[in-house]
Design a protein around this motif. Structure first.
Motif, PDB file in Angstrom:
ATOM      1  N   TYR A   1      14.327  33.068 -18.137  1.00  0.00           N
ATOM      2  CA  TYR A   1      15.404  32.116 -18.444  1.00  0.00           C
ATOM      3  C   TYR A   1      16.782  32.721 -18.154  1.00  0.00           C
ATOM      4  N   LEU A   2      17.002  33.962 -18.597  1.00  0.00           N
ATOM      5  CA  LEU A   2      18.296  34.615 -18.355  1.00  0.00           C
ATOM      6  C   LEU A   2      18.538  34.821 -16.866  1.00  0.00           C
ATOM      7  N   LEU A   3      17.490  35.149 -16.118  1.00  0.00           N
ATOM      8  CA  LEU A   3      17.635  35.285 -14.669  1.00  0.00           C
ATOM      9  C   LEU A   3      18.018  33.949 -14.039  1.00  0.00           C
ATOM     10  N   PHE A   4      17.401  32.881 -14.489  1.00  0.00           N
ATOM     11  CA  PHE A   4      17.730  31.554 -13.970  1.00  0.00           C
ATOM     12  C   PHE A   4      19.188  31.204 -14.253  1.00  0.00           C
ATOM     13  N   VAL A   5      19.621  31.448 -15.468  1.00  0.00           N
ATOM     14  CA  VAL A   5      20.997  31.091 -15.834  1.00  0.00           C
ATOM     15  C   VAL A   5      22.004  31.847 -14.978  1.00  0.00           C
ATOM     16  N   GLY A   6      21.783  33.176 -14.822  1.00  0.00           N
ATOM     17  CA  GLY A   6      22.741  33.973 -14.074  1.00  0.00           C
ATOM     18  C   GLY A   6      22.710  33.733 -12.582  1.00  0.00           C
ATOM     19  N   LEU A   7      21.517  33.667 -12.009  1.00  0.00           N
ATOM     20  CA  LEU A   7      21.389  33.582 -10.557  1.00  0.00           C
ATOM     21  C   LEU A   7      21.431  32.155 -10.029  1.00  0.00           C
ATOM     22  N   ILE A   8      21.022  31.201 -10.845  1.00  0.00           N
ATOM     23  CA  ILE A   8      20.968  29.804 -10.416  1.00  0.00           C
ATOM     24  C   ILE A   8      22.002  28.949 -11.156  1.00  0.00           C
ATOM     25  N   GLY A   9      22.094  29.121 -12.472  1.00  0.00           N
ATOM     26  CA  GLY A   9      22.959  28.260 -13.272  1.00  0.00           C
ATOM     27  C   GLY A   9      24.429  28.370 -12.919  1.00  0.00           C
ATOM     28  N   PHE A  10      24.934  29.608 -12.777  1.00  0.00           N
ATOM     29  CA  PHE A  10      26.357  29.783 -12.482  1.00  0.00           C
ATOM     30  C   PHE A  10      26.747  29.191 -11.128  1.00  0.00           C
TER      31      PHE A  10
END
Length: 451
Positions: free
Chosen positions: A45-54
């Motif tokens: 989830y944290l990887l998704f937020v940082g790499l995709i979400g931003f």
């Protein structure tokens, strides 16, 4: 009709954070984390937020600020043709999500009232399950669904500055203060250490064996909690001036939203472990049944329960107003309807769509699986394609406003949107469709056959 704007930068950031910090963070995040392996899910989830979400939130920001329009008008102005349907997709997503979101938010209001009047003393596992059934279906659920939607309509009808901005300046700081206080209390519980180990230590063996379920769950959660793929951030950015640094604002919003989600885990899991309750109960009932059982055993549980459920209700309200604003902004911009009648008409329509969820929880799974697992991800994918391949030059120029010379960063952002984001989202969309088809041919088909 003059278009409204944010009065302050803080108002915009708090509104965007308020949109992101809602049921997705405090209701959905803990039970999805429990279902998908604790630390293993948190890592993905944290990887998704940082790499995709931003990068993805910047996609919506540049579209909204460049056009100063609602999602339908914005996509029509920039793309036209078949792309016009993308704007309508956002409107449809908003209707579906808010319809069941309001019902679930009403449950939290009801649980808050139960804590004030009766407490949770009888809420052992069996009694907690019975209580959940009483609260979530029937007249109680319908009534509190109506109360919650009335609150949302009232805030939106008051306008961007006097309604949304004033509301979030109260609600978001209150959420943060209450959440930090609850996390501090949870830290004192004897089971906190074991809970933190479960929550923060990824099991890579579990991750390798269950990535097909963890990946779409993490993607859907990231999009849901950041309010991506439904036009909210396009709408909010449409009220911004050109001097705003979109990258800086996006960074603050994503960081605050993620921090709050992580803190929620530091609250919920110690409560569950202290009561001897295994995390990861299935479905929407997990948090309600587990936590009311926990509040009946931990010291000061009644007060803690009231504070927790009230906090979630406030967070849900801050998110719900952002979704209704997407719909209302369409009627204001495209049809010329005044804000008050637009707010009332659309709010009532959303309420009616949510009524089936108050009758049977199978409709919650039907709505949520479609919206979260498919439509949000599809909306984000199409936006990435639109910005990355159809309007890349416009997007780069808009992002540079308020920042200055981007150098190679603008091109790097476009290529991240074009390739990595698109690939990951396509995989997540495929897995989400597979899961939803399994639900339709399994649980939902069985429910229909039993009628």
């Amino acid at each position: 009709m003059a278009r409204e704007t944010w009065a302050t930068r803080a108002g915009f950031i708090l509104a965007a954070v308020g949109s992101a910090v809602g049921l997705g963070n405090i209701w959905r995040f803990p039970f999805i984390t429990g279902q998908e392996g604790g630390g293993a899910f948190l890592l993905v989830y944290l990887l998704f937020v940082g790499l995709i979400g931003f990068p993805a939130i910047l996609v919506e920001f540049v579209i909204g600020r460049y056009t100063n329009l609602n999602p339908v008008g914005a996509i029509r102005e920039l793309g036209g043709g078949a792309w016009n349907y993308l704007g309508w997709l956002f409107v449809a997503i908003g209707f579906v999500i808010l319809s069941y979101y309001s019902v679930v938010a009403g449950w939290f209001l009801r649980y808050t009232l139960i804590g004030v009047t009766d407490g949770y003393a009888l809420a052992g596992p069996e009694e907690a399950g019975q209580l959940f059934g009483t609260v979530t279906t029937g007249i109680d659920s319908l009534l509190f669904h109506a109360v919650f939607m009335a609150l949302v309509i009232g805030i939106i009808a008051a306008g961007v500055r006097k309604g949304i901005e004033v509301g979030v300046k109260v609600m978001v700081p209150a959420i943060i203060v209450l959440l930090v206080g609850l996390a501090g209390y949870a830290f004192t519980l004897d089971a906190a250490g074991a809970a933190y180990a479960y929550y923060l230590t990824p099991d890579f063996g579990y991750l390798a064996a269950n990535w097909t379920s963890i990946l779409p769950a993490a993607a859907g959660q990231a999009f849901f909690t950041l309010s991506l793929g439904m036009g909210v951030m396009i709408t909010y950015a449409s009220y911004l001036g050109e001097d705003r640094n979109l990258a800086s604002d996006a960074g603050v919003i994503v960081a605050l939203d993620t921090l709050i989600a992580v803190i929620v885990g530091f609250v919920v899991f110690p409560f569950l472990f202290a009561a001897g309750i295994e995390p990861g109960g299935p479905g929407a009932s997990a948090i309600f049944v587990s936590l009311t059982s926990a509040f009946s055993t931990i010291p000061g549980g009644r007060l803690i329960g009231v504070v927790f459920f009230a906090m979630v209700g406030i967070a849900a309200l801050s998110s719900a107003i952002s979704i209704l604003e997407v719909l209302v902004s369409y009627l204001i911009d495209e049809v010329g309807v005044a804000r008050v009648p637009a707010s009332v008409a659309l709010g009532v329509a959303v309420f009616v769509l949510g009524v089936p969820v108050t009758i049977d929880l199978i409709f919650l799974s039907l709505y949520d699986g479609l919206a979260d697992g498919i439509l949000l991800v599809l909306g984000s994918l199409l936006l990435a394609v639109f910005v990355g391949w159809v309007i890349p030059d416009v997007a780069r120029e808009e992002l540079a406003k308020g920042i200055g010379d981007l150098g190679g960063l603008g091109s790097a952002w476009i290529w991240i949107v074009r390739i990595p984001i698109a690939i990951v989202v396509i995989v997540s969309l495929y897995l989400g469709v597979v899961d939803y088809v399994d639900f339709l041919t399994g649980g939902f088909a069985d429910w229909l056959a039993a009628r």
